[in-house]
Design a protein around this motif. Structure first.
Motif, mmCIF file in Angstrom:
data_model
loop_
_atom_site.group_PDB
_atom_site.id
_atom_site.type_symbol
_atom_site.label_atom_id
_atom_site.label_comp_id
_atom_site.label_asym_id
_atom_site.label_seq_id
_atom_site.Cartn_x
_atom_site.Cartn_y
_atom_site.Cartn_z
ATOM 1 N N ASN A 12 0.360 6.881 -6.593
ATOM 2 C CA ASN A 12 -0.895 7.566 -6.868
ATOM 3 C C ASN A 12 -0.726 9.078 -6.757
ATOM 4 O O ASN A 12 -1.243 9.846 -7.577
ATOM 5 N N ILE A 13 0.008 9.517 -5.744
ATOM 6 C CA ILE A 13 0.279 10.944 -5.574
ATOM 7 C C ILE A 13 1.055 11.481 -6.769
ATOM 8 O O ILE A 13 0.747 12.549 -7.319
ATOM 9 N N PRO B 272 0.813 -1.227 0.000
ATOM 10 C CA PRO B 272 0.000 0.000 0.000
ATOM 11 C C PRO B 272 0.843 1.272 0.000
ATOM 12 O O PRO B 272 0.433 2.288 -0.574
ATOM 13 N N ALA B 273 2.022 1.227 0.624
ATOM 14 C CA ALA B 273 2.866 2.426 0.682
ATOM 15 C C ALA B 273 3.340 2.814 -0.720
ATOM 16 O O ALA B 273 3.343 4.000 -1.084
ATOM 17 N N ASP C 286 -4.189 -5.066 -5.980
ATOM 18 C CA ASP C 286 -3.152 -5.620 -5.092
ATOM 19 C C ASP C 286 -2.947 -7.117 -5.265
ATOM 20 O O ASP C 286 -2.314 -7.767 -4.436
ATOM 21 N N TRP D 59 -5.418 0.902 -8.926
ATOM 22 C CA TRP D 59 -4.544 0.032 -8.133
ATOM 23 C C TRP D 59 -5.225 -1.303 -7.865
ATOM 24 O O TRP D 59 -6.339 -1.354 -7.361
ATOM 25 N N THR E 203 0.322 4.201 -2.673
ATOM 26 C CA THR E 203 -0.023 5.565 -2.255
ATOM 27 C C THR E 203 0.951 6.576 -2.851
ATOM 28 O O THR E 203 0.553 7.615 -3.387
ATOM 29 N N SER E 204 2.231 6.254 -2.782
ATOM 30 C CA SER E 204 3.252 7.149 -3.319
ATOM 31 C C SER E 204 3.088 7.343 -4.823
ATOM 32 O O SER E 204 3.156 8.481 -5.336
#
Length: 257
Positions: free
Chosen positions: A18-19, A11-12, A32, A30, A15-16
């Motif tokens: 996606n930003i 997830p990290a 998984d 996304w 998230t990175s």
């Protein structure tokens, strides 16, 4: 808007990325796990997908096998040719080689900078745009390194020693002796590079540079595997005609020494 599919169980990282995608004005989807990817690619939401980022190590499978399925699943249409970039651990050089052989366009070793990954994706798109621009501006009336090119907005025709080839830029299909070849994105780029200069001998490093803006010369030998795969498909059409010649100690070309 560019649409990126990320298949990654961390997830990290998701998230990175996606930003970073939002900063670029891109949309990111996304997933998984591996099992839901082909199902997603069959949906309308994936119709305008611009690139796929695959983690090599997934909880329910591996990105290498998943890439192979994407490249050879007939009912997802043009998505078979969407650029694929692998995420690999820095120690997984064997996986990086296999990824390129199975149809990946590039890889990014973990830990990585999201900006580097974005740059690699942009480089793949830029290379595709330059290729199509070169195709569309070729003079149809002039011989091109021994091959006569006949251009239209729909197709490009090569007349070479091995016969007539047709390339359709709109759907990336390459036909030899009127038979469509089931090539990976990387294999098609190698063959088109050879076709556009049939009298030239290309070293492995030159071919690697032709398919990647970030060539890792330690992986130059992967070109041998791609050529082997191309030859296998050509033999299924006509096993009596030699198309790609090995120039010992030099590389590959379409004309004999």
């Amino acid at each position: 808007m560019n649409h990126i599919l990320l298949v990654e169980d961390d997830p990290a990282i998701a998230t990175s990325l996606n930003i970073t995608c939002k900063r670029e004005g891109w949309q990111m989807t996304w997933l998984d796990n591996a099992s839901s990817v082909l199902e997603f690619l069959r949906t309308a939401a994936a119709a305008n997908l611009s690139a796929i980022i695959l983690d090599v190590g997934l909880p329910d499978g591996d990105g290498l096998s998943l890439c192979q399925k994407i490249r050879h699943t007939a009912d997802i249409g043009r998505l078979q040719d969407v650029p694929i970039v692998f995420l690999t651990a820095r120690s997984e050089e064997v996986d990086r080689i296999l990824g390129l052989e199975m149809g990946g366009d590039d890889y990014c070793a973990k830990p990585f900078s999201p900006r580097e990954l974005v740059a690699r994706i942009k480089a793949i798109w830029r290379r595709e745009q330059l290729h199509h621009a070169a195709v569309n501006t070729t003079d149809a009336a002039a011989p091109h390194d021994g091959a006569m090119l006949q251009m239209s907005e729909q197709a490009l025709t090569f007349h070479c020693r091995s016969g007539t080839w047709h390339y359709q830029p709109l759907n990336y299909s390459l036909l030899w002796q009127q038979q469509k070849l089931d090539l990976s994105n990387t294999e098609r780029k190698i063959l088109l590079t050879l076709l556009q200069a049939p009298n030239q001998v290309f070293s492995r490093e030159q071919l690697l540079c032709a398919i990647s803006d970030y060539p890792d010369h330690r992986l130059a030998r992967t070109i041998d595997s791609h050529v082997k795969s191309i030859r296998k498909q050509l033999a299924q059409v006509d096993d009596a005609t030699e198309v790609i010649y090995t120039h010992r100690g030099l590389g590959y070309g379409l004309c004999p020494a």
